[in-house]
Design a protein around this motif. Structure first.
Motif, mmCIF file in Angstrom:
data_model
loop_
_atom_site.group_PDB
_atom_site.id
_atom_site.type_symbol
_atom_site.label_atom_id
_atom_site.label_comp_id
_atom_site.label_asym_id
_atom_site.label_seq_id
_atom_site.Cartn_x
_atom_site.Cartn_y
_atom_site.Cartn_z
ATOM 1 N N GLN A 217 0.879 -1.169 0.000
ATOM 2 C CA GLN A 217 0.000 0.000 0.000
ATOM 3 C C GLN A 217 0.916 1.219 0.000
ATOM 4 O O GLN A 217 2.057 1.139 0.467
ATOM 5 C CB GLN A 217 -0.862 0.023 1.264
ATOM 6 N N ALA A 229 -4.084 -8.384 2.782
ATOM 7 C CA ALA A 229 -4.856 -8.373 4.033
ATOM 8 C C ALA A 229 -6.167 -7.628 3.823
ATOM 9 O O ALA A 229 -6.266 -6.762 2.947
ATOM 10 C CB ALA A 229 -4.050 -7.694 5.142
ATOM 11 N N GLY A 230 -7.175 -7.987 4.613
ATOM 12 C CA GLY A 230 -8.446 -7.275 4.513
ATOM 13 C C GLY A 230 -9.393 -7.617 5.647
ATOM 14 O O GLY A 230 -9.372 -8.738 6.170
ATOM 15 N N GLU A 245 -11.356 -10.993 -0.648
ATOM 16 C CA GLU A 245 -10.242 -10.032 -0.589
ATOM 17 C C GLU A 245 -9.267 -10.236 -1.744
ATOM 18 O O GLU A 245 -8.807 -9.271 -2.354
ATOM 19 C CB GLU A 245 -9.494 -10.148 0.754
ATOM 20 N N GLU A 249 -8.653 -7.343 -4.464
ATOM 21 C CA GLU A 249 -7.374 -6.611 -4.477
ATOM 22 C C GLU A 249 -6.502 -6.932 -5.681
ATOM 23 O O GLU A 249 -5.809 -6.055 -6.186
ATOM 24 C CB GLU A 249 -6.611 -6.856 -3.162
ATOM 25 N N GLU A 293 -6.830 0.345 -3.598
ATOM 26 C CA GLU A 293 -6.411 -0.282 -2.327
ATOM 27 C C GLU A 293 -4.915 -0.523 -2.245
ATOM 28 O O GLU A 293 -4.336 -0.513 -1.164
ATOM 29 C CB GLU A 293 -7.134 -1.610 -2.150
#
Ligand SMILES: NC(=O)c1ccc[n+]([C@@H]2O[C@H](COP(=O)([O-])OP(=O)(O)OC[C@H]3O[C@@H](n4cnc5c(N)ncnc54)[C@H](O)[C@@H]3O)[C@@H](O)[C@H]2O)c1
Ligand SMILES: [Mg+2]
Length: 352
Positions: A217, A229-230, A245, A249, A293
């Protein structure tokens, strides 16, 4: 030995008897402290306190490490008296755990919920001088703490933050009251009980059998990549959250997944990180990064990842101005997940 050991463990070996009974008696002692305010108050008499200032833990620097100093009840009373705070404030402390000898550990924030927070803020440098230590943001110090202190201070910060944010009942608007251990808050008018919460987060290392997928990120430190990750959506299973996720993503469909381990994570609020390995179908590995994201995502070979795991000084900028590819520090579950994949090639060939 204690009250609780015996019967169930008697048939086991001596080693097993000791191990089990110490853990069980400790667990039941902590449960008693959570349920019985008087017992918890008694435990404070012989307990040890970790101190915080606006959620920053008190730490002492020792070479390349930070240590978390403990204070007894009498030391804490003297400190509060010296800085003009009511010793009643000790009841704002939260229970963190206990030693094998049942010395209970508590955490108290010297500023949050204080009736004189402005004074306390002004007094921070004097408090640090008095305590011969500094209040340091947990994010900056976490990776320089030993495992025990890191875990205790993460729990402490999460609990102190939760209490600070749940002072009022969302139904009646009345102030809620914390129990002595800090394991819940109750609304005196309608008796609604509020328990500390954490958000479940899935963290997934996707593999195609030979490579693994890592992403970053824009908020990550330069050069650092991690597993995907989420946050879990309400109503989702762990498996559904992983599939969603990964699809959201990087635009891939998970074929198989396997649970690895979990970890409490204090940032930005309290999360339960649930780590999994996942595979995608061979030939269906073309990624479409969701740029809202993620800043970037890419496949990395076993050798590239193994080399990055050995890298000690990741922040060093290279001569061409770029930063080397590096991975989250040892304490983060992302590191453990990636290390597991490097060390156990079976992680990328999961059972159906
Ligand atoms: N310990 C580790 O190794 C490790 C590694 C990677 C990420 N993490 C943690 O995992 C967490 C989630 O990762 P992410 O940021 O990619 O999640 P994510 O992909 O779900 O994206 C975050 C967004 O999800 C939404 N969201 C939904 N539910 C939320 C909730 N309960 N709390 C906050 N936001 C919510 C918000 O819009 C937020 O901006 C991060 O907070 C990060 O600290 C830990
Ligand atoms: Mg994410």
């Amino acid at each position: 030995m204690s009250l609780y050991c015996g019967i169930a463990c008697r048939r086991k070996s001596l080693w097993c008897y000791r191990l089990l009974s110490t853990y069980v008696t400790k667990t039941r002692y902590l449960l008693e402290l959570k349920e019985d305010d008087d017992a918890c108050k008694t435990a404070q008499q012989t307990g040890a306190f970790y101190l915080f200032h606006s959620l920053a833990p008190l730490l002492q620097k020792s070479e390349h490490q930070y240590l978390a100093p403990q204070h007894s009840l009498s030391e804490l009373e003297k400190l509060l008296a010296k800085f003009g705070q009511d010793t009643q404030r000790i009841e704002d402390s939260v229970l963190l755990g206990c030693s094998e000898k049942h010395e209970a550990w508590f955490a108290l924030d010297l500023v949050l919920n204080s009736s004189s927070p402005i004074n306390a803020s002004l007094q921070k440098p004097q408090m640090e001088t008095e305590l011969k230590a500094s209040f340091i943001e947990l994010r900056k110090a976490l990776f320089q703490l030993n495992e025990k202190d890191a875990s205790l201070l993460s729990t402490a910060q999460a609990l102190l933050r939760w209490h600070d944010a749940h002072q009022f009942c969302s139904r009646s608007g009345q102030p809620t009251k914390k129990n002595m251990a800090g394991s819940k808050r109750v609304c005196p008018s309608n008796k609604i009980i509020y328990y500390p919460q954490m958000a479940p987060v899935v963290i997934t290392l996707v593999s195609d059998g030979t490579q693994c997928l890592l992403a970053r990120q824009s908020s990550f430190p330069k050069g650092m990549y991690s597993a995907l990750a989420g946050f879990c959506d309400i109503g989702e299973s762990l498996e559904e959250a992983v599939r969603r996720e990964v699809a959201e993503e990087v635009g891939l469909e998970v074929e198989r997944l396997q649970y690895s381990a979990s970890q409490h994570w204090p940032f930005p609020n309290s999360s339960l990180m649930i780590a999994c390995h996942a595979t995608v179908k061979p030939g269906q590995t073309e990624i479409q990064v969701n740029l809202r994201e993620l800043e970037a995502a890419a496949w990395f070979s076993h050798d590239e990842v193994a080399t990055a795991l050995r890298r000690n000084n990741p922040y060093t900028q290279q001569q061409n101005g770029t930063f080397p590819f590096w991975l989250p520090p040892k304490l983060a579950i992302a590191h453990q997940l990636i290390k597991e994949w490097v060390e156990k090639p079976t992680c990328s060939a999961l059972p159906a």
